[in-house]
Design an enzyme around this catalytic site. Structure first.
Site, PDB file in Angstrom:
ATOM      1  N   ASP A 210      -8.625   1.168  -7.433  1.00  0.00           N
ATOM      2  CA  ASP A 210      -9.235   2.243  -8.061  1.00  0.00           C
ATOM      3  C   ASP A 210      -9.754   1.975  -9.242  1.00  0.00           C
ATOM      4  O   ASP A 210      -8.909   1.547 -10.368  1.00  0.00           O
ATOM      5  CB  ASP A 210      -8.086   3.292  -8.040  1.00  0.00           C
TER       6      ASP A 210
ATOM      7  N   GLU B 250     -15.559  -1.124  -0.104  1.00  0.00           N
ATOM      8  CA  GLU B 250     -16.816  -1.811  -0.411  1.00  0.00           C
ATOM      9  C   GLU B 250     -18.152  -1.170   0.027  1.00  0.00           C
ATOM     10  O   GLU B 250     -19.262  -1.067  -0.391  1.00  0.00           O
ATOM     11  CB  GLU B 250     -16.871  -3.317   0.165  1.00  0.00           C
TER      12      GLU B 250
ATOM     13  N   LYS C 191     -13.022   7.629 -15.565  1.00  0.00           N
ATOM     14  CA  LYS C 191     -12.850   8.459 -16.842  1.00  0.00           C
ATOM     15  C   LYS C 191     -11.920   7.533 -18.049  1.00  0.00           C
ATOM     16  O   LYS C 191     -10.864   7.096 -17.546  1.00  0.00           O
ATOM     17  CB  LYS C 191     -12.155   9.747 -16.628  1.00  0.00           C
TER      18      LYS C 191
ATOM     19  N   ASP D  61       4.949   1.111  -4.045  1.00  0.00           N
ATOM     20  CA  ASP D  61       4.183   0.638  -5.374  1.00  0.00           C
ATOM     21  C   ASP D  61       4.224  -0.868  -5.382  1.00  0.00           C
ATOM     22  O   ASP D  61       5.338  -1.577  -5.562  1.00  0.00           O
ATOM     23  CB  ASP D  61       4.835   1.474  -6.513  1.00  0.00           C
TER      24      ASP D  61
ATOM     25  N   GLU E  62       0.835  -1.192  -0.016  1.00  0.00           N
ATOM     26  CA  GLU E  62      -0.060   0.055   0.140  1.00  0.00           C
ATOM     27  C   GLU E  62       0.867   1.428  -0.148  1.00  0.00           C
ATOM     28  O   GLU E  62       2.005   1.097   0.652  1.00  0.00           O
ATOM     29  CB  GLU E  62      -0.935  -0.133   1.151  1.00  0.00           C
TER      30      GLU E  62
ATOM     31  N   THR F 224     -14.858  -4.475   2.912  1.00  0.00           N
ATOM     32  CA  THR F 224     -13.703  -3.679   3.091  1.00  0.00           C
ATOM     33  C   THR F 224     -14.361  -2.150   3.195  1.00  0.00           C
ATOM     34  O   THR F 224     -15.413  -1.998   3.010  1.00  0.00           O
ATOM     35  CB  THR F 224     -12.817  -3.796   1.918  1.00  0.00           C
TER      36      THR F 224
ATOM     37  N   ASP G  58     -16.820  -2.869  -7.041  1.00  0.00           N
ATOM     38  CA  ASP G  58     -17.980  -2.226  -6.997  1.00  0.00           C
ATOM     39  C   ASP G  58     -18.443  -1.318  -8.261  1.00  0.00           C
ATOM     40  O   ASP G  58     -19.538  -0.740  -8.343  1.00  0.00           O
ATOM     41  CB  ASP G  58     -18.308  -1.466  -5.781  1.00  0.00           C
TER      42      ASP G  58
HETATM   43  C1  LIG Z   1      -9.893   2.303  -3.863  1.00  0.00           C
HETATM   44  S1  LIG Z   1      -8.897   1.872  -2.620  1.00  0.00           S
HETATM   45  C2  LIG Z   1      -9.510   0.252  -2.040  1.00  0.00           C
HETATM   46  C3  LIG Z   1      -8.773   0.015  -0.581  1.00  0.00           C
HETATM   47  C4  LIG Z   1      -9.242  -1.242  -0.003  1.00  0.00           C
HETATM   48  N1  LIG Z   1      -8.779  -2.430  -0.658  1.00  0.00           N
HETATM   49  C5  LIG Z   1     -10.600  -1.430   0.407  1.00  0.00           C
HETATM   50  O1  LIG Z   1     -11.578  -2.210  -0.180  1.00  0.00           O
HETATM   51  O2  LIG Z   1     -11.268  -0.606   1.351  1.00  0.00           O
HETATM   52  C6  LIG Z   1      -7.405   1.282  -3.401  1.00  0.00           C
HETATM   53  C7  LIG Z   1      -6.108   1.437  -2.663  1.00  0.00           C
HETATM   54  O3  LIG Z   1      -5.159   0.827  -3.641  1.00  0.00           O
HETATM   55  C8  LIG Z   1      -3.912   1.686  -3.395  1.00  0.00           C
HETATM   56  N2  LIG Z   1      -2.938   1.378  -4.356  1.00  0.00           N
HETATM   57  C9  LIG Z   1      -3.349   1.645  -5.736  1.00  0.00           C
HETATM   58  N3  LIG Z   1      -2.457   1.046  -6.597  1.00  0.00           N
HETATM   59  C10 LIG Z   1      -1.267   0.804  -5.837  1.00  0.00           C
HETATM   60  C11 LIG Z   1      -0.295   0.189  -6.188  1.00  0.00           C
HETATM   61  N4  LIG Z   1       0.266   0.111  -7.497  1.00  0.00           N
HETATM   62  N5  LIG Z   1       0.551  -0.033  -5.193  1.00  0.00           N
HETATM   63  C12 LIG Z   1       0.193  -0.214  -3.956  1.00  0.00           C
HETATM   64  N6  LIG Z   1      -0.901   0.288  -3.466  1.00  0.00           N
HETATM   65  C13 LIG Z   1      -1.766   0.882  -4.720  1.00  0.00           C
HETATM   66  C14 LIG Z   1      -4.544   2.962  -3.104  1.00  0.00           C
HETATM   67  O4  LIG Z   1      -3.329   3.640  -2.363  1.00  0.00           O
HETATM   68  C15 LIG Z   1      -5.581   2.722  -2.300  1.00  0.00           C
HETATM   69  O5  LIG Z   1      -5.334   2.867  -0.854  1.00  0.00           O
END
Ligand SMILES: C[S@@+](CC[C@H](N)C(=O)[O-])C[C@H]1O[C@@H](n2cnc3c(N)ncnc32)[C@H](O)[C@@H]1O
Length: 224
Positions: free
Chosen positions: A132, A206, A136, A109, A82, A203, A168
Site C-alpha cells: 500500500d 499491478e 498522503k 500482520d 496477508e 499481480t 506502481d
Molecule cells: C496494495 S495490496 C497488494 C496486493 C498484491 N501484492 C498485489 O500486488 O496484487 C497490499 C496488500 O498488503 C496487505 N498488507 C499490508 N500490510 C500488511 C502487513 N503488515 N501484514 C500482512 N499483510 C499486509 C494488505 O492487506 C493488502 O492486501
C-alpha cells in the site's frame, strides 16, 4: 517512543471487513487448518516437512502471484502473510486446486510474524509486491518499507538473500530506494530499478496501476 515501538503501533494496513464469497469462506474453514501457520509456531521453517530455501511474500493480496510462483519454483518453500481474509480464502482455494505442497499461510500482520516466528538468518528471499503506497504525507508513517522494518528483515535473512520489491507509485519507489540505501547490509547495484524478473508474474494491483497509466518498477537487492 523508540522506533521499534512505533513500528509495532503504526500498522501498514487498515482492517477492512471484506465480504467473503461462500467459496472463500469454505476455503478458510476447510483449508486454513491444513495450510495455515499457527501464531505459536516458533520458526516458519517448521511448517514444512522438508528443508528447502524459504521465500516469504508479504501482503500477497488475492494470492494469485504467490500460487503461480510456488508452482513455478517447486524446489522452494513459500510462506505468504496477508491480513485480508477474502484474499487468504482465494489463495487457499488455488493452493488446493493446484495441489501445491510448498505453500503455507500466516493470516496476520507480517511484522508480528517476523518478530515472533522468524529466526535470525533463516529466510532466503522476501518478496513484497505493490505494498500500500499510503500517498498522503500524514500517512507515510504507515508505509511498510522503512529503515527500521528493513533492518529487522535483514537480520532474519541469510547473507546473500534476495529482497524483491515492486510498486506502481513513483514517489514510493524513490522512498524505497532511499530506505534501502539507509541500511548498510542491503546492496543495490547500478540502476536500482530493474525490468520485471521472470519469477514475478503480473499481480492484481499491478494491473490496476497499469490501467491508471502508472509506471511499474521492480527493485531487487541482496543482503551483504
Ligand atoms: C496494495 S495490496 C497488494 C496486493 C498484491 N501484492 C498485489 O500486488 O496484487 C497490499 C496488500 O498488503 C496487505 N498488507 C499490508 N500490510 C500488511 C502487513 N503488515 N501484514 C500482512 N499483510 C499486509 C494488505 O492487506 C493488502 O492486501
Amino acid at each position: 517512543m523508540n522506533e521499534e515501538t512505533r513500528l509495532r503501533r503504526v500498522r501498514s494496513f487498515v482492517r477492512r471487513p471484506g465480504r467473503l464469497t461462500p467459496g472463500q469462506r469454505r476455503a478458510l474453514e476447510a483449508l486454513l487448518p491444513c495450510y495455515g501457520i499457527d501464531s505459536d509456531l516458533a520458526d516458519l521453517r517448521l511448517a514444512f516437512d522438508r528443508p528447502a530455501p524459504l521465500v516469504v511474500e508479504i501482503g500477497f493480496g488475492n494470492g494469485q502471484a504467490l500460487a503461480w510462483m510456488a508452482a513455478n519454483e517447486p524446489e522452494k518453500n513459500f510462506v505468504g502473510a496477508e491480513v485480508h481474509e477474502p484474499g487468504v480464502g482465494r489463495l487457499l482455494k488455488s493452493v488446493e486446486e493446484a495441489g501445491l505442497g510448498n505453500v503455507r499461510v500466516c493470516m496476520r500482520d507480517a511484522v508480528e510474524v517476523l518478530d515472533r516466528q522468524v529466526s535470525t538468518e533463516s529466510l532466503d528471499e522476501v518478496r513484497i509486491y505493490f505494498p500500500d503506497p499510503w500517498p498522503k504525507k500524514r500517512h507515510h508513517k504507515r508505509r511498510l518499507i522503512q529503515r527500521p522494518f528493513l533492518e529487522r528483515l535483514v537480520e532474519r535473512m541469510k547473507p546473500g538473500g534476495l529482497l524483491h520489491l515492486a510498486t506502481d507509485w513513483a514517489p514510493y519507489a524513490e522512498w524505497m530506494v532511499e530506505a534501502i540505501r539507509e541500511v548498510p547490509a542491503l546492496a543495490l547495484q547500478g540502476d536500482p530499478f530493474v525490468p520485471r524478473p521472470a519469477w514475478r508474474p503480473q499481480t492484481h494491483f499491478e494491473r490496476r496501476g497499469e490501467k491508471k497509466g502508472h509506471e511499474i518498477v521492480d527493485i531487487v537487492c541482496r543482503v551483504a
